[in-house]
Design an enzyme around this catalytic site. Structure first.
Site, mmCIF file in Angstrom:
data_model
loop_
_atom_site.group_PDB
_atom_site.id
_atom_site.type_symbol
_atom_site.label_atom_id
_atom_site.label_comp_id
_atom_site.label_asym_id
_atom_site.label_seq_id
_atom_site.Cartn_x
_atom_site.Cartn_y
_atom_site.Cartn_z
ATOM 1 N N LYS A 145 7.029 6.811 -0.946
ATOM 2 C CA LYS A 145 6.594 6.334 0.374
ATOM 3 C C LYS A 145 7.740 5.563 1.020
ATOM 4 O O LYS A 145 8.416 4.772 0.337
ATOM 5 C CB LYS A 145 5.358 5.430 0.223
ATOM 6 C CG LYS A 145 4.765 4.978 1.557
ATOM 7 C CD LYS A 145 3.471 4.171 1.377
ATOM 8 C CE LYS A 145 2.862 3.757 2.711
ATOM 9 N NZ LYS A 145 1.615 2.978 2.566
ATOM 10 N N SER A 147 -4.857 2.149 1.788
ATOM 11 C CA SER A 147 -3.848 3.163 2.100
ATOM 12 C C SER A 147 -3.411 4.068 0.958
ATOM 13 O O SER A 147 -2.690 5.040 1.200
ATOM 14 C CB SER A 147 -2.610 2.501 2.698
ATOM 15 O OG SER A 147 -2.844 2.176 4.034
ATOM 16 N N SER A 167 -2.425 4.576 5.205
ATOM 17 C CA SER A 167 -1.118 4.807 5.744
ATOM 18 C C SER A 167 -0.221 5.684 4.868
ATOM 19 O O SER A 167 0.795 6.172 5.355
ATOM 20 C CB SER A 167 -0.408 3.468 5.962
ATOM 21 O OG SER A 167 -0.207 2.808 4.725
HETATM 22 N N1 GLN Z 1 -5.941 1.130 7.448
HETATM 23 C C1 GLN Z 1 -5.747 -0.242 7.125
HETATM 24 C C2 GLN Z 1 -4.884 -0.885 8.173
HETATM 25 O O1 GLN Z 1 -4.598 -0.253 9.122
HETATM 26 C C3 GLN Z 1 -5.132 -0.361 5.756
HETATM 27 C C4 GLN Z 1 -3.705 0.018 5.749
HETATM 28 C C5 GLN Z 1 -3.059 -0.159 4.397
HETATM 29 O O2 GLN Z 1 -3.728 -0.203 3.373
HETATM 30 N N2 GLN Z 1 -1.756 -0.292 4.405
HETATM 31 O O3 GLN Z 1 -4.481 -2.013 8.066
#
Ligand code: GLN
EC number: 6.3.5.7
Length: 485
Positions: A76, A176, A152
């Site tokens: 990532k 995410s 994400s």
């Molecule tokens: N979707 C959540 C956010 O937008 C979690 C994102 C994540 O876990 N990095 O913050």
């Protein structure tokens, strides 16, 4: 080889059926062919990858290879990797070449001898649930390219689902790893907070961020977790604890496993098809010897609101380092220093990131701190306490990972609240610092469904065991998307 498990790849490399260079080339060719459609990778550097592979082959020849030596993996793009472009999905870092390795990357490269295939696309600074906030454009879900892969860690999920890589790293601040794993039919694990070092992992919300593996199976995740964990003096929240082999318990029978079913996860708000698959999975667990008990997480409805105070508060502080001075994007035309800061940040950050910075600065400001930030921290404690109570009567909590299957590109992009609700079942786990997994458990309307497993602190081995036994009894995790050839 493209569909093989990490164990199979490891055996093939050890017995010299294939070299790491050949294996790496196989995946690089596939990336070249399919990435233009999926946009899963932001950066690929074949020469760098092949250099890792050559070093791995040398280690194998010299007889000092580990289980994962020579195995390719996608990273990532939130993890700093020396000499690699590390963008975090943002224009702000679109030109940033990291001078050092994140601890996770260092462990994978230097200790394990793994081969990084490239850096995967992601929501900008990991803020999002669909990969649509990336500066580098959306990622497409290999199961239906009109749909999102989740986020994400959407690039990592799409890469593994389409077998552009045998496995990937992800990070999980509010879901995410688990949500994209669910939407792409993968197994993903968010470890207990503090188990995996955050050093070199670009910070979003430091008290919630945690790196973890994304792969086809629980067994693959266990092997990867073995290389990712460990105390790191360069991360002040890293935990010092005895080393554990996460593969040791995988086969343990599930007789007597007590599964807690939170009534709040089985009420309204979840698609019927998702619920049906989750219930069928729980019935399968009962066949495997587990028992179920209803539990309650009475404050779980407050997890999304509390998270959207705490995470933006931390983000507004973490992202203040991107000022156009030291590294990253700097606006071209500006007057004085203040103007340079403002223009660099205005042009370098996307809309969602700006929204979070503004919310964060607001809830931390004098006069609102007590009303919002402090209150959210109190709720966070209540949520953690709910889990403590629940784990008095069960070993593992189960429910859906995501309330829906993969949604259409653009479907939720204009409505932040709808997007935030994608993580309604995952966020409480981060607020409490607990380990959580998503495991493929069937399909609804032809799209993958994920079962979420939540464990008590440090119960990663137990979660992996529960997931592995389920995967021995079912083949959902072996299903691959058609139409990609
Ligand atoms: N979707 C959540 C956010 O937008 C979690 C994102 C994540 O876990 N990095 O913050």
């Amino acid at each position: 080889m493209i569909n093989a498990s990490l164990k199979t790849l490891s055996l093939a490399l050890a017995s010299k059926k294939i070299s790491s260079v050949e294996l790496t080339q196989l995946f690089l060719d596939r990336i070249e062919r399919l990435n233009p459609t999926l946009n899963a990778f932001v950066t690929v550097d074949a020469e760098k990858s092949l250099n890792f592979a050559r070093a791995a082959d040398a280690r194998i020849a010299a007889g000092n290879a580990g289980l994962l030596t020579g195995i390719p993996i996608a990273q990532k793009d939130i993890f700093c990797a020396e000499g690699w472009l590390t963008t975090c999905g943002s224009k702000m870092l679109a030109n940033f070449v990291s001078p050092y390795d994140a601890t996770v990357i260092r462990k994978m490269h230097s200790e394990a001898g793994m081969v990084s295939l490239g850096k995967t696309n992601m929501d900008e600074f990991a803020m999002g649930s669909s990969n649509e906030t990336s500066f580098f454009g959306p990622v497409r879900n290999p199961w239906d390219t009109e749909r999102v892969p989740g986020g994400s860690s959407g690039g990592s999920a799409a890469a593994v689902a389409a077998r552009l890589a045998p496995a990937a790293t992800g990070t999980d601040t509010g879901g995410s790893i688990r949500q994209p794993a669910a939407l792409c039919n993968l197994t993903g694990l968010k470890p207990t907070y503090g188990v995996v070092s955050r050093y070199g992992m670009i910070a979003f919300a430091s008290s919630l961020d945690q790196g973890g593996p994304m792969a086809a199976s629980a067994e693959d995740c266990a092997l990867l977790l073995n290389t990712m964990v460990g105390f790191d003096e360069r991360d002040s929240t890293s935990l010092e604890r005895p080393a554990e082999d996460y593969t040791l318990n995988l086969e343990k029978p599930l007789n007597g496993l007590r599964i807690g079913l939170p009534k709040e996860f089985f009420g309204e708000g979840c698609d019927a098809g998702v619920m049906a698959a989750v219930r069928a999975a729980i019935a399968e667990y009962e066949k495997l010897g587990a028992t179920t008990v209803e539990v309650s997480l009475p404050n779980s409805h407050l997890s999304v609101p509390a998270y959207y105070v705490i995470a933006p508060a931390e983000a507004s502080s973490n992202l203040s380092r991107f000022d156009g001075v030291r590294y990253g994007f700097r606006a071209e035309d500006y007057g004085n220093l203040d103007d340079m800061y403002m223009k660099s940040r205005a042009q370098g950050f996307g809309a969602e990131v700006k929204r979070r910075i503004m919310i964060g600065a607001y809830v931390l400001s004098h006069g609102y701190y007590d009303a919002y930030y402090l209150q959210a921290q109190r709720i966070r404690r209540l949520i953690a306490n709910d889990f403590v109570e629940a784990f008095k009567v069960c070993d593992v909590i189960m429910g859906p990972t995501s309330p829906s299957t993969a949604f259409k590109l653009g479907e939720k992009a204009a409505d932040p609240v709808q997007m935030y609700l994608s993580d309604i079942y995952t966020i409480a786990v981060n607020l409490a610092g607990l380990p959580g997994m998503s495991v493929p458990c069937g399909f609804a309307g032809g799209l993958p469904v994920g079962l979420q497993l939540i464990g008590n602190y440090f119960a990663e081995a137990q979660l992996l065991n529960a997931a592995h036994r389920y995967q021995l009894a079912t083949d959902w995790h072996q299903q691959r998307p058609g139409g990609l050839a």
